[in-house]
Motif scaffolding. Structure first.
Motif, short mmCIF file in Angstrom:
data_model
loop_
_atom_site.label_atom_id
_atom_site.label_comp_id
_atom_site.label_asym_id
_atom_site.label_seq_id
_atom_site.Cartn_x
_atom_site.Cartn_y
_atom_site.Cartn_z
N LEU A 38 -42.31 54.32 17.41
CA LEU A 38 -41.80 53.11 17.34
C LEU A 38 -41.65 52.11 18.35
CD1 LEU A 38 -40.30 51.39 15.13
CD2 LEU A 38 -38.03 52.33 15.95
N LEU A 77 -43.54 48.40 18.94
CA LEU A 77 -42.87 47.43 19.38
C LEU A 77 -43.34 46.76 20.35
CD1 LEU A 77 -39.14 48.44 18.41
CD2 LEU A 77 -40.74 46.98 17.18
N PHE A 109 -53.16 55.83 16.80
CA PHE A 109 -52.60 54.88 15.86
C PHE A 109 -53.24 53.59 16.07
CE2 PHE A 109 -48.87 57.95 15.74
CZ PHE A 109 -48.83 57.82 14.20
N ARG A 163 -61.31 60.69 11.99
CA ARG A 163 -60.49 61.40 11.02
C ARG A 163 -60.84 60.99 9.58
NH1 ARG A 163 -55.59 58.69 9.65
NH2 ARG A 163 -55.20 56.84 11.01
N VAL A 171 -34.47 46.56 18.86
CA VAL A 171 -35.51 46.41 17.77
C VAL A 171 -35.37 45.30 17.22
CG1 VAL A 171 -36.12 47.37 15.81
CG2 VAL A 171 -35.26 49.02 17.16
N LEU A 177 -36.76 42.64 19.47
CA LEU A 177 -38.27 42.64 19.56
C LEU A 177 -38.95 41.97 18.40
CD1 LEU A 177 -39.00 45.96 21.45
CD2 LEU A 177 -39.37 43.56 22.46
N THR A 178 -38.46 42.42 17.24
CA THR A 178 -38.87 42.13 16.06
C THR A 178 -38.80 40.54 15.47
OG1 THR A 178 -36.88 42.95 14.73
CG2 THR A 178 -38.96 44.06 14.77
N TYR A 236 -52.27 65.81 16.22
CA TYR A 236 -53.32 65.15 15.73
C TYR A 236 -54.41 65.93 16.14
CZ TYR A 236 -52.86 63.32 20.67
OH TYR A 236 -52.73 63.00 21.92
N ASN A 259 -41.54 62.63 15.76
CA ASN A 259 -42.72 62.11 16.18
C ASN A 259 -44.09 62.72 15.52
OD1 ASN A 259 -43.22 60.22 18.18
ND2 ASN A 259 -42.65 61.70 19.92
N VAL A 291 -44.22 61.67 11.89
CA VAL A 291 -45.15 60.37 11.89
C VAL A 291 -46.52 60.64 11.85
CG1 VAL A 291 -45.57 58.13 12.78
CG2 VAL A 291 -43.41 59.05 12.91
N ILE A 292 -46.93 61.37 12.82
CA ILE A 292 -48.38 61.53 12.86
C ILE A 292 -49.05 62.27 11.75
CG2 ILE A 292 -50.15 62.94 14.28
CD1 ILE A 292 -48.43 62.54 16.83
N THR A 331 -49.17 60.17 8.52
CA THR A 331 -50.38 59.40 8.56
C THR A 331 -51.58 60.34 8.27
OG1 THR A 331 -49.11 58.35 10.18
CG2 THR A 331 -51.25 57.75 10.02
N LEU A 332 -51.87 61.33 9.11
CA LEU A 332 -53.04 62.07 8.88
C LEU A 332 -53.05 62.83 7.50
CD1 LEU A 332 -55.49 63.21 10.77
CD2 LEU A 332 -54.19 65.21 11.18
N LEU A 368 -42.09 54.36 8.55
CA LEU A 368 -42.09 53.83 9.97
C LEU A 368 -43.49 53.06 10.41
CD1 LEU A 368 -40.55 55.52 12.82
CD2 LEU A 368 -42.58 54.22 13.29
N VAL A 369 -44.52 53.70 10.10
CA VAL A 369 -45.88 52.88 10.52
C VAL A 369 -46.13 51.73 9.72
CG1 VAL A 369 -48.48 53.38 10.35
CG2 VAL A 369 -46.80 55.15 11.17
N ALA A 406 -43.55 49.20 10.88
CA ALA A 406 -43.90 48.55 12.12
C ALA A 406 -45.23 47.71 12.15
CB ALA A 406 -43.98 49.42 13.12
N LEU A 412 -37.74 47.86 9.12
CA LEU A 412 -37.84 48.45 10.58
C LEU A 412 -36.43 48.98 11.19
CD1 LEU A 412 -40.13 49.24 12.19
CD2 LEU A 412 -40.12 46.94 13.28
N SER A 437 -35.28 52.62 12.15
CA SER A 437 -34.69 52.76 13.56
C SER A 437 -33.41 53.29 13.69
CB SER A 437 -35.02 51.62 14.49
OG SER A 437 -34.39 50.45 13.92
N SER A 463 -33.35 56.92 12.38
CA SER A 463 -34.08 57.80 13.47
C SER A 463 -32.92 57.98 14.81
CB SER A 463 -35.46 57.52 13.82
OG SER A 463 -35.51 56.05 13.94
#
Lengths: 483, 348
Positions: free
Chosen positions: A259, A263, A426, A445, B23, B26-27, B179, B286, B289-290, B293-294, B304-305, B308, B316, B320, B323
């Motif tokens: 995250l 950001l 990513f 991938r 957060v 920043l957003t 990954y 973590n 998330v990977i 996605t994979l 989350l991905v 964000a 978002l 957060s 988490s």
């Protein structure tokens, strides 16, 4: 030109040997494990005359078998590489071709090891590393990538093709495919195949190694500077300062890393200049560290201290200002003609976020070590002598904390490599045509279930580099605990 | 003990507030808001149109005020247009005056509306969290027993062949990020290149119907990376216990080796790994998330991905919050659990 096979013409003799030996080796290891549980390892027996002897038996026999088959296996693997060095792709296929391209790396590795082993008694902790097998394997893996990356990145030695040029007809081709319409002087094969944009995977792999080998240690070093400069006073003084800094560190650590990356690294945030401001803050720590380090040592001799500080901080300050100021971004303090170099903004952002994520962990380790060491007698002695607090922190506590810090430094470079790969995976930060491993894995991938070779090559490289760093750290820990 | 937990809860709350504010800050930076206005409204909006679009929806106000609104301690924005239509954060466009709520924030249970998924944030997060809960459950089910067994076996005889092979194995797994292992697993077990099509390279269907075929690879990928670290910690704690005085006493009494390990050493050796396992859970996030996605598994990490990547502010923030709460609660449990499990601390 024919397509290359993995092991080439000589493979028909070497391959069966390799298969048989690997099978035997695996069986021997399994037998040894079973034996070590069943018989309780080798037993030391006291003879009637007072001498000791090893009782041996089935366990020792299986251990010997493992050792010898292991050696034989290693010999066969070395044979592939050695034959390749002399004969190239004509003897042992793709492996031969790769090992011929890597000749400068082999020479550098052999020279490094020969010199280090000859003089290992004079080299301190580094020399002791060569007493442990695990440490040596780790060091060899790490140095392989360091040399390969440096040679590919600085001299263009190892790579066979340009890492960005696309060759028609080579899209997603399997490893060993001959290059269509190769002219004289061009390398005739794509050794590890082509990726989905018809670029040479082998060349991109080593160009990418240079990016990884540069950023990861440097980012770790900066994280250590930040962590040490803040962690020592937190541990030494304690109280409010410690509570505040620890709260900040825990705050960053509680953030999910991905995250945070999302950001910090998105183009909109980069446009606001936040990463540049963070770079301005984070990169000032090495200056503070070196300044305080020298000042606390030499402040009693002002005639020597003042010129030293002016020269050292002057040079570092200039580098610092050229590092952070960049024409197109928000932080442009230095005029163009004084700016020594410009960092690619993508790399700067990646660098900053990796340092930012790593620094709190280093802070916690240093703080813990400082808390422990400040109760020692030599610290009390220094306090009685009337030394200043920064002298005690930097010249008494820090040198005595070096063992765990060096070990953690190795582990942390590995972790930073993983983080860099995560960023690339990513698609954050670096450009999409960048050859670094994370980005390449991300690109590869999508076609993983049909053409896995483009993603597997960088994945295995990252694995070996991080494994090497972990083994190196393990070896260092073992050797530093011995004395 | 009560005071300790209270203090920890206070720090937790403060941390959560600080993190969500970061957060939020920043957003809500202007370039992000500009992008939001253009994606929600019209890509060819002029700068003035963007500003008025944002102003109508309360985005231009002070960050602290906006953060207060999101929390539910500051009244929501109300805008009255020139034509008399009143819009507001906390009520629909044509709601009568008496039905208009003043506050609508997290404290009132209103997590906001996702602009990407066009749904209530609380709904989305709940469904995705359930999917990830399933994944994490299986991961823990595989990872914890495996790593404890590996660690105890390696640590019970330090320096033996078994110890060396298992230690090498655990170092190798810590050096393999998700990954990398995921890519290698898919290439070997799910691609046509090697011909072993044992498993599926995608876990999309596993949300409704998790089978051995589509769920093994994602679970294994996460479990493997976390395993090495726990196993090494277990091994360290086991070797320490095995050199303790009471183990030697038991040995001299003639207790068999199996009984020493199972009855004397194991319970004491498992105290330290408990805290490690709890602290490892946030790290698993973590990996989640990977891996999501994979393998294209639409769970919390995937959310989350998406949030964000599209700067979906309210989603978002909720992600957060969840988490961060997971991280802080596991820390709390590990602290309390350590005190309860360790008799030396518990009794004194």
């Amino acid at each position: 030109m024919d397509a290359l096979t993995w092991t080439g013409p000589l493979g028909q003799f070497l391959d069966p040997a390799l298969y048989v030996l690997s099978a035997v080796f695996l069986v021997a290891v399994l037998v040894q494990i079973v034996m070590s549980v069943a018989t309780g390892g080798s037993r030391i027996v006291t003879n009637p005359d007072g001498t000791l002897s090893s009782a041996g038996g089935a366990y020792d026999l299986s251990a010997t078998a493992t050792r010898w088959t292991g050696f034989a296996l290693l010999l066969v693997i070395l044979a592939y590489i050695a034959l390749g060095v002399f004969g190239g792709p004509a003897t042992t296929g793709i492996i031969g071709g790769m090992s011929q391209q890597l000749i400068p790396v082999w020479i550098a590795l052999i020279v490094t090891f020969a010199l280090s082993i000859t003089f290992k008694r004079k080299l301190g902790l580094y020399g002791k590393l060569f007493d442990s097998t695990v440490g040596m394997i780790g060091f060899a893996l790490v140095m392989f990538w360091v040399y390969a990356g440096a040679m590919a990145g600085l001299f263009d030695w190892i790579t066979t093709h340009d890492s960005l040029s696309q060759v028609s007809g080579m899209k997603n081709k399997v490893p060993g495919t001959p290059m269509r319409g190769a002219e004289d002087g061009e390398y005739a094969w794509y050794l590890l195949g082509g990726d989905n944009l018809a670029r040479d995977v082998f060349s991109r792999l080593f160009k990418g190694a240079w990016i990884v080998v540069q950023i990861a240690p440097l980012a770790t070093l900066f994280a250590f500077m930040v962590g040490i400069t803040l962690g020592l006073p937190a541990g030494y003084y304690g109280g409010r300062l410690d509570a505040f800094l620890s709260f900040l560190a825990n705050l960053i650590l509680a953030f999910p890393v991905i995250l945070l990356f999302y950001l910090l690294v998105t183009p909109e945030i980069v446009a606001t200049g936040i990463p540049n401001y963070m770079a301005t803050v984070l990169f000032v720590f090495p200056l503070i560290f070196v300044g305080v380090l020298l000042n606390s040592r030499y402040y009693t001799q002002p005639s020597f201290r003042t010129p030293l500080l002016i020269i050292v901080l002057g040079i570092m300050g200039w580098i610092y200002l050229s590092l952070i100021s960049d024409g197109g971004t928000k932080v442009a303090v230095l005029p163009e003609f004084l700016d020594l170099f410009d960092i690619d903004p993508g790399i700067l952002v990646v660098f900053v976020s990796v340092v930012f994520v790593n620094a709190p962990t280093v802070f916690r380790i240093v703080r813990g070590l400082a808390l422990d060491i400040k109760t020692r007698d030599y610290v009390a002695a220094a306090q009685t002598r009337g030394e200043g607090p920064w002298y005690i922190m930097l010249w008494e506590i820090l040198p005595n904390a070096r063992g765990p810090l060096i070990v953690d430094f190795c582990l942390r470079i590995g972790y930073t490599t993983i983080l860099l790969g995560t960023l690339g995976f990513f698609g954050l930060g670096l450009q999409s045509e960048s050859p670094d491993w994370g980005t390449t894995i991300n690109a590869g991938r999508r076609l993983l279930s049909v053409y896995p070779h483009a993603a597997i090559a960088p994945a295995l490289s990252l694995l070996t580099l991080v494994l090497g760093l972990n083994l190196l750290a393990d070896g260092l820990r073992e050797e530093s605990l011995k004395d | 003990m009560g005071l300790f937990i209270l203090r920890r809860l206070g720090v937790m709350l403060l941390t959560a507030l600080c993190l969500t504010f970061i957060v939020f800050f920043l957003t809500n930076l202007y370039p992000n808001l500009e992008k939001l206005a253009k994606t929600q409204g019209n890509f060819r909006m002029t700068d003035e149109a963007v500003a008025s679009w944002l102003d109508d929806r309360g985005y231009i106000d002070n960050t602290f005020v906006k953060y207060g609104r999101w929390l539910g301690v500051v009244p929501g924005w109300v805008t009255e247009k020139d034509d008399g239509i009143v819009t507001g954060q906390c009520f629909a466009e044509n709601a009568p005056v008496e039905e208009r709520a003043t506050f609508c924030g997290v404290l009132q249970g209103d997590w906001g509306f996702s602009l990407v998924f066009k749904d209530e944030v609380s709904n989305i997060v709940a469904t995705r969290l359930a999917a990830t809960g399933k994944l994490m459950g299986f991961v823990l089910l595989v990872m914890v027993p495996m790593s404890l067994i590996v660690g105890v076996l390696a640590g019970m005889r330090e320096g033996s062949g078994l110890d060396r092979s298992l230690s090498t194995f655990s170092i190798a797994t810590t050096a393999t990020p998700e990954y990398v292992s995921g890519v290698i697993f898919i290439a070997i077990f799910a691609s046509s290149a090697f011909g072993l099509k044992w498993f599926k390279g995608s876990a999309t269907q596993a949300i409704e119907n998790a089978t051995f075929e589509n769920f093994t690879l994602p679970v294994l990928t996460i479990a493997l990376y976390g395993m090495g670290y726990i196993a090494r910690m277990t091994r360290a704690s086991m070797t320490e216990v095995m050199t303790a005085q009471y183990i030697r006493t038991a040995r001299l009494k003639g207790v068999s080796f199996g009984n020493i390990v199972l009855k004397h050493a194991l319970r004491n050796a498992l105290i330290a790994p408990f805290t490690v396992i709890m602290l490892q859970i946030p790290w698993l996030l973590n990996g989640v998330v990977i891996v999501e996605t994979l393998f294209n598994y639409k769970g919390f990490g995937w959310l989350l991905v998406q949030a964000a990547g599209n700067n979906d502010i309210e989603l978002l923030l909720a992600v957060s919050v969840v988490s961060v709460v997971v991280v802080l609660i596991t820390q709390l449990i590990s602290d309390i659990g350590y005190v309860f499990l360790n008799p030396r601390i518990r009794i004194s």
